[in-house]
Design a protein around this motif. Structure first.
Motif: not given
Lengths: 87, 192, 107, 158
Positions: A62, A65, C71-72, C75-77, D19, D115
């Motif tokens: 995370i 990223a 979540f990753i 985020f990348i999306f 989270l 995208l």
């Protein structure tokens, strides 16, 4: 075993993009390649966690990223304006 | 075991290739890009060595903040590195470096082997830290607990340094003229 | 029974993701100019990432890890089109001409 | 200055914090609540809490739009993979008009174009986008302005 195979295939992709990073004619090619390598490494870190049997370390991917995005945009901004600040 | 060695060898050879190209490139911005990639592979390497905290630091500081700091510094630098010619004094400096490095490597043979469980480091305190830190302090991460709490007294200087740094950040962020500039901006807007 | 179905679908999804990433890297290596390479990079960022994260989610079941993985992915999306667009925009602004069909292909 | 948006932002941040944390003792959770409140305070003070940051009026139709977008992305991924493998690239550069009213809608449209692999927005000028497409069929997809209509529909979901 499966995760190890996937890790190795990701390494092959890494190698392919690394060639573009080193050989790329324009700066934009290199920035694009660096960004793609970042995405791939984010995936590789999480898969490595699964391979070691301790997937709790996904926090690192995370962080990576986030850092990858900020770094790429910073490089592009520097290339555009010649400086990072507003003034 | 073998697979871990293969993974590490793969990562180390990646790092070596990238390091060679860092030395080779003359354009500073490519050097920074490659350095970011290098420290990202280093983070992966630390993960595979089970040093997760170090990997975390490497990913956020090595790849993130230092890249951006380098970029900010780059705006004051020329875009291309100047090729330096060979100097006679360089031989002197190089021999001193080699001598001191050799001496240090020689001295390192007297140290105990890395990872040996009979080392004095692993004999006392460590087991106590690992078993007790959760109950003593209530922070789940052992490294954080040791740095911030057990070593709180002998790293008192370090704590002061961190406190000063935080204070400096607040002073920099605190905008002394904010109210006056806000007023003047509002006046300008109302004039328009 | 259900376990093995989940396991096999996760393997299939991981392999699909790797295939997309591999094709994307080949594209980054092979396509003629920056503007075309952005498409290949977009393939890695969307399909490759999505399938690999789906595979890992199926492996880990319902837990905190799955939430982090999702979540990753999100985020990348979200960030992938921004970097792609900024790169293309900058290349365009600095006067890089894309290779288009009326000028003929060059590699 | 505490309004509806800042409260929603606070709960989004708190959810993200919980989270990430994974440990739910009283001490650690209270630290998290304090840091989330600090973040919201800084956001309010920096005056960036507006429609651009948190477009709440997108939310009701967001799920359906996302599903549609994922379907489009899958289709165009397969097409792009074919183009890369069989070396049939035929790039073209053209302009399209967007029909969105707000800036957020335009950004959503441009990002959706980027995208989907095969099409990239290279420049934005008011409501004229310059798009680079990998082949002519990708260009035709954008020119048919189906995605434009979808984003306009998403934007009107008040």
């Amino acid at each position: 075993m499966m995760f190890l195979a996937i890790l190795f295939s990701i390494s092959v992709c890494f190698l392919l993009i690394l060639i573009r990073l080193i050989a790329g004619k324009t700066t934009y090619d290199r920035i694009l390649a660096a960004n793609s390598i970042g995405t791939i490494v984010v995936l590789a870190i999480s898969i490595h966690g699964f391979y070691m049997g301790r997937p709790e370390f996904i926090d690192i991917s995370i962080v990576y990223a986030l850092i990858n995005f900020i770094g790429t945009v910073a490089v592009l901004k520097l290339f555009d304006k010649g400086k990072l600040g507003d003034k | 075991m073998i697979t871990e060695i293969i993974i590490n060898a793969f990562l180390v050879s990646f790092m070596l290739v990238i390091a060679l190209f860092i030395v080779n490139t003359r354009k500073v911005i490519f050097t920074i890009l490659l350095a970011g990639t290098y420290s990202l592979v280093a983070a992966l390497m630390f993960v595979s060595l089970d040093a997760v905290d170090v990997a975390f630091t490497e990913a956020s500081v090595g790849a993130g903040i230092s890249t951006i700091l380098f970029l900010a510094a780059l705006s004051f630098l020329p875009k291309e590195e100047v090729q330096e010619s060979f100097n006679k004094n360089d031989i002197f400096a190089l021999s001193i470096c080699l001598l001191i490095g050799g001496l240090l490597i020689w001295a390192s043979y007297d140290l105990p082997m890395v990872g040996n469980e009979n080392n004095p480091v692993h004999q006392h305190l460590v087991s106590d830290f690992i078993e007790g830190s959760k109950n003593h302090i209530g922070i789940p991460n052992v490294v954080t607990a040791i740095l911030a709490s057990y070593r709180g007294y002998d790293t008192f200087g370090e704590t002061i340094v961190i406190y000063t740094a935080g204070l400096a950040v607040f002073i920099l962020l605190y905008n002394r003229t904010s109210k006056e500039t806000n007023k003047s901006v509002k006046n300008e807007i109302s004039k328009k | 029974m259900i376990d093995s179905i989940i396991n096999y679908s996760s393997i299939a999804s991981l392999i699909l993701g790797i295939l997309f990433i591999l094709i994307g890297s080949i594209g980054i290596l092979r396509l003629p100019d920056v503007f075309s390479r952005i498409h290949a990079s977009g393939m890695i960022d969307t399909a490759g990432t999505a399938f690999i994260i789906l595979g890992m989610c199926l492996q880990s079941g319902i837990s905190l890890i799955t939430a982090k993985l999702i979540f990753i992915g999100i985020f990348i999306f979200f960030t992938s089109p921004i970097t792609g667009h900024v790169t293309a925009n900058l290349a365009r602004k600095k006067g890089l001409k894309p290779i288009t069909n009326n000028k003929g292909k060059t590699l | 200055m505490i309004n509806f948006k800042s409260i929603i932002l606070f709960f989004l941040l708190l959810g993200f914090w919980l989270l990430m944390s994974g440990h739910y003792s009283i001490l650690i959770t209270s630290l998290g609540i304090i840091s989330c409140a600090l973040c919201v305070y800084l956001t309010i003070k920096a005056n960036i809490l507006d429609n651009e940051m948190l477009p709440l009026y997108f939310f009701p139709r967001l799920l359906q739009y996302t599903l549609w977008l994922i379907k489009e992305i899958l289709i165009s991924n397969i097409e792009t993979a074919k183009v890369i493998l069989f070396k049939t690239e035929d790039p073209e550069l053209f302009t399209v008009k967007s029909s969105q009213a707000s800036n957020e809608g335009k950004v959503t449209y441009a990002n959706s174009i980027t995208l989907t692999p095969g099409t990239v927005t290279t420049q934005i000028n008011e409501n004229v986008f310059e798009v680079h497409a990998l082949t002519k069929s990708f260009g035709d997809d954008v020119r048919s302005s189906q995605m434009d209509k979808m984003v306009s529909w998403l934007e009107k979901g008040k």
